[in-house]
Design a protein around this motif. Structure first.
Motif, short mmCIF file in Angstrom:
data_model
loop_
_atom_site.label_atom_id
_atom_site.label_comp_id
_atom_site.label_asym_id
_atom_site.label_seq_id
_atom_site.Cartn_x
_atom_site.Cartn_y
_atom_site.Cartn_z
N PRO A 73 11.35 -5.39 4.83
CA PRO A 73 10.63 -6.25 5.78
C PRO A 73 9.54 -5.54 6.56
O PRO A 73 8.59 -6.18 7.02
N TRP A 74 9.65 -4.22 6.72
CA TRP A 74 8.71 -3.48 7.56
C TRP A 74 7.47 -3.00 6.82
O TRP A 74 6.47 -2.63 7.45
N VAL A 75 7.50 -2.96 5.49
CA VAL A 75 6.37 -2.40 4.74
C VAL A 75 5.49 -3.48 4.11
O VAL A 75 4.47 -3.15 3.50
N ASN A 76 5.86 -4.75 4.24
CA ASN A 76 5.06 -5.82 3.63
C ASN A 76 3.65 -5.89 4.18
O ASN A 76 2.74 -6.36 3.50
N ALA A 77 3.46 -5.43 5.41
CA ALA A 77 2.13 -5.50 6.02
C ALA A 77 1.23 -4.34 5.61
O ALA A 77 0.02 -4.36 5.86
N LEU A 78 1.79 -3.30 4.97
CA LEU A 78 1.00 -2.12 4.58
C LEU A 78 0.33 -2.35 3.23
O LEU A 78 0.88 -3.03 2.37
N PRO A 79 -0.86 -1.76 3.01
CA PRO A 79 -1.45 -1.80 1.67
C PRO A 79 -0.51 -1.12 0.68
O PRO A 79 -0.10 0.02 0.88
N GLY A 80 -0.16 -1.83 -0.37
CA GLY A 80 0.81 -1.30 -1.33
C GLY A 80 2.18 -1.91 -1.17
O GLY A 80 3.03 -1.85 -2.05
N ARG A 81 2.42 -2.48 -0.01
CA ARG A 81 3.65 -3.24 0.30
C ARG A 81 4.93 -2.52 -0.14
O ARG A 81 5.22 -1.42 0.31
N LEU A 120 5.90 -0.84 -2.56
CA LEU A 120 5.85 0.48 -3.17
C LEU A 120 6.25 1.57 -2.17
O LEU A 120 6.79 2.61 -2.54
N HIS A 121 6.00 1.28 -0.89
CA HIS A 121 6.34 2.27 0.14
C HIS A 121 7.85 2.42 0.31
O HIS A 121 8.31 3.42 0.86
N THR A 122 8.63 1.44 -0.17
CA THR A 122 10.08 1.60 -0.07
C THR A 122 10.56 2.76 -0.95
O THR A 122 11.59 3.37 -0.66
N ASN A 123 9.81 3.04 -2.03
CA ASN A 123 10.16 4.22 -2.84
C ASN A 123 9.99 5.50 -2.04
O ASN A 123 10.86 6.38 -2.04
N VAL A 124 8.86 5.63 -1.36
CA VAL A 124 8.58 6.84 -0.59
C VAL A 124 9.57 6.98 0.57
O VAL A 124 10.19 8.04 0.76
N ILE A 125 9.73 5.92 1.35
CA ILE A 125 10.61 5.99 2.51
C ILE A 125 12.06 6.14 2.07
O ILE A 125 12.83 6.92 2.65
N GLY A 126 12.45 5.40 1.03
CA GLY A 126 13.81 5.49 0.53
C GLY A 126 14.14 6.89 0.03
O GLY A 126 15.22 7.44 0.31
N CYS A 127 13.20 7.51 -0.70
CA CYS A 127 13.42 8.87 -1.19
C CYS A 127 13.49 9.86 -0.03
O CYS A 127 14.28 10.81 -0.05
N PRO A 139 1.13 -7.48 -5.79
CA PRO A 139 1.66 -8.85 -5.60
C PRO A 139 1.59 -9.28 -4.15
O PRO A 139 1.52 -8.45 -3.23
N LYS A 140 1.62 -10.57 -3.95
CA LYS A 140 1.60 -11.10 -2.59
C LYS A 140 2.88 -10.72 -1.85
O LYS A 140 3.93 -10.48 -2.44
N ALA A 141 2.74 -10.68 -0.54
CA ALA A 141 3.88 -10.29 0.30
C ALA A 141 4.97 -11.35 0.23
O ALA A 141 4.71 -12.54 -0.02
N ASP A 142 6.21 -10.90 0.42
CA ASP A 142 7.32 -11.84 0.50
C ASP A 142 7.16 -12.74 1.72
O ASP A 142 6.33 -12.49 2.60
N THR A 143 7.95 -13.79 1.76
CA THR A 143 7.91 -14.70 2.89
C THR A 143 8.08 -13.92 4.20
O THR A 143 8.96 -13.07 4.32
N GLY A 144 7.21 -14.21 5.14
CA GLY A 144 7.22 -13.48 6.40
C GLY A 144 8.51 -13.66 7.17
O GLY A 144 9.18 -14.69 7.08
#
Length: 431
Positions: free
Chosen positions: A89-97, A99-106, A206-211
């Motif tokens: 929910p926190w990365v949907n607003a970032l460019p790349g959406r 994909l940042h969960t990979n970086v933060i998750g790792c 892809p478009k962001a998930d539902t806000g």
């Protein structure tokens, strides 16, 4: 036999055994025995027994199997799913959406695993299917997982840093603190690359998930609480001086068991599998370390470290050129050996050289770890590449190509550490 001839003979035997598929630990011990018995005619039996026992009974090394076990426990829980639910929910607003969960998750899992391959597998099992389902390009999914997963080697607790600390006789607690800021720097560089790619290729994102409302985001973030508390407890206990690295590792194991129990994943099968997995991995590492300790003794009798140190010293390289030379050397040798083998094979020779050049062994440990990280995503022996191949079905050349930008970012990070060494030394200096 002259020192040069003996050194050449040792290297030939070493690569012959490695090329023949002999285990690394047994290869190191065999080369050491050959050096003492054949090359210099010294009886090796007693020296081998004493050296192997001394290296394997080190109290400092006790932290290693405990951190390995902690990672194995968490590897077998639904931690990755919880991380995705808490971060998305926190990365949907970032460019790349997403994909940042990979970086933060790792980055998060690196702080509880200590293993690059485990980080890659755990985060990838959850994130790859989720992002493919949402239409993200495979190249970016794989690249943003393979590169950031290498942070498992750097962000404490790190198996590589423990091995380096034991080999170089550097404080493991200070090495752990030294790895924090460089690890976060790399994570920021990885996310920055994803943002730049997304800005240049908006149609591929892809478009962001539902806000969600802010309250809903906070509710989803509760899934991150267990792992954040565990990381905070382990790192804070070391940083504040309450616990040594070994004691913090024991705290991490207890915390991992509590996290698993709270998630309903702590069964007898889970406990047994985690213990057996940690035992197998540590036995492999311990065999390598024991063989390396004996080989270090043998090379000392032959005079190889002194000879190489004198040769490098005769080149009159500046500290900067020495670091560039060593960086290239480790990146090349890392294409053929795993990180632990690379460190224990070379430390007896390299450490006197960097000390003679006035390079801080603490700083060099972080530099060395990042160069070893690059080997995780370079063929032919890039462990993260093999993990990603098994999860995605893609060919190794393709995976190596999409991970190449992250290799370049790690090289850039090494340059930053050289020009701004305080990135490494600031936190340990506050201990």
């Amino acid at each position: 036999m002259s020192e040069i001839a003996a050194s050449i003979a040792l290297i030939i035997v070493l690569f012959a055994l490695l090329g023949g598929g002999v285990w690394v630990g047994l290869t190191l011990a065999g080369v050491a025995w050959f050096g003492m018995e054949v090359l210099i005619g010294r009886e090796a039996g007693d020296a081998m027994a004493m050296t192997i026992w001394g290296s394997s009974s080190s109290w400092t090394l006790t932290a290693l199997p405990l951190f390995v076990w902690m990672g194995e426990i968490l590897y077998r829980t639904n931690l990755s799913e919880s991380m995705f639910r808490g971060l998305a929910p926190w990365v949907n607003a970032l460019p790349g959406r997403l994909l940042h969960t990979n970086v933060i998750g790792c980055t998060i899992f690196a702080a509880v695993s200590g293993s690059s391959a485990a980080t890659c597998a755990t985060v990838g099992k959850m994130n790859i299917p989720e992002m493919r389902k949402r239409g993200y390009p495979d190249a970016q999914i794989i690249g943003s997982l393979g590169g950031p997963a290498t942070l498992g080697l750097l962000i404490p607790p790190s198996i590589i840093l423990i091995v380096y600390g034991v080999a170089a006789e550097v404080s493991i607690a200070k090495l752990f603190m030294a790895g924090v800021l460089p690890g976060l720097l790399l994570a920021l560089l990885f996310s920055g690359w994803l943002m730049g790619w997304a800005i240049l290729n908006p149609a591929k994102v892809p478009k962001a998930d539902t806000g969600m409302t802010f309250g809903q985001k906070l509710r989803e973030s509760r899934h991150l609480i267990p792992v954040v508390l565990l990381i905070g407890a382990v790192v804070a206990s070391i940083y504040t001086g309450i616990a040594t690295a070994t004691e913090a590792a024991a705290l991490g194991v207890v915390g991992a068991l509590v996290v698993s129990a709270s998630q309903g994943a702590l069964t007898w099968q889970t406990f047994r599998d985690s213990l057996l997995g940690a035992t197998r991995l540590y036995c492999m590492i311990a065999l390598i370390l024991s063989g390396a300790a004996f080989m270090t003794l043998s090379m000392g009798y032959i005079g190889l470290p002194r000879q190489l140190a004198e040769f490098v010293g005769s080149l009159n390289l500046s500290p900067g050129m020495l670091i560039i030379t060593l960086g290239i050397f480790y990146m090349v040798i890392g294409c053929f050996l795993d990180g632990i083998s690379t460190i224990v094979l070379t430390m007896a020779v390299v450490l006197p050289i960097i000390q003679a050049a006035g390079i801080d062994p603490l700083w060099f440990g972080i530099f060395l770890t990042i160069t070893v990280e690059t080997a995780q995503i370079t063929p032919p022996v890039g462990f993260n590449l093999f993990v990603l191949q098994s999860m995605t079905g893609k060919q190794l050349p393709y995976i190596a190509r999409v991970c190449a930008p992250y290799f370049s970012l790690m090289v850039f990070a090494l340059l930053l550490l050289w020009f701004f060494p305080e990135i490494v030394t600031w936190l340990p200096g506050r201990m």
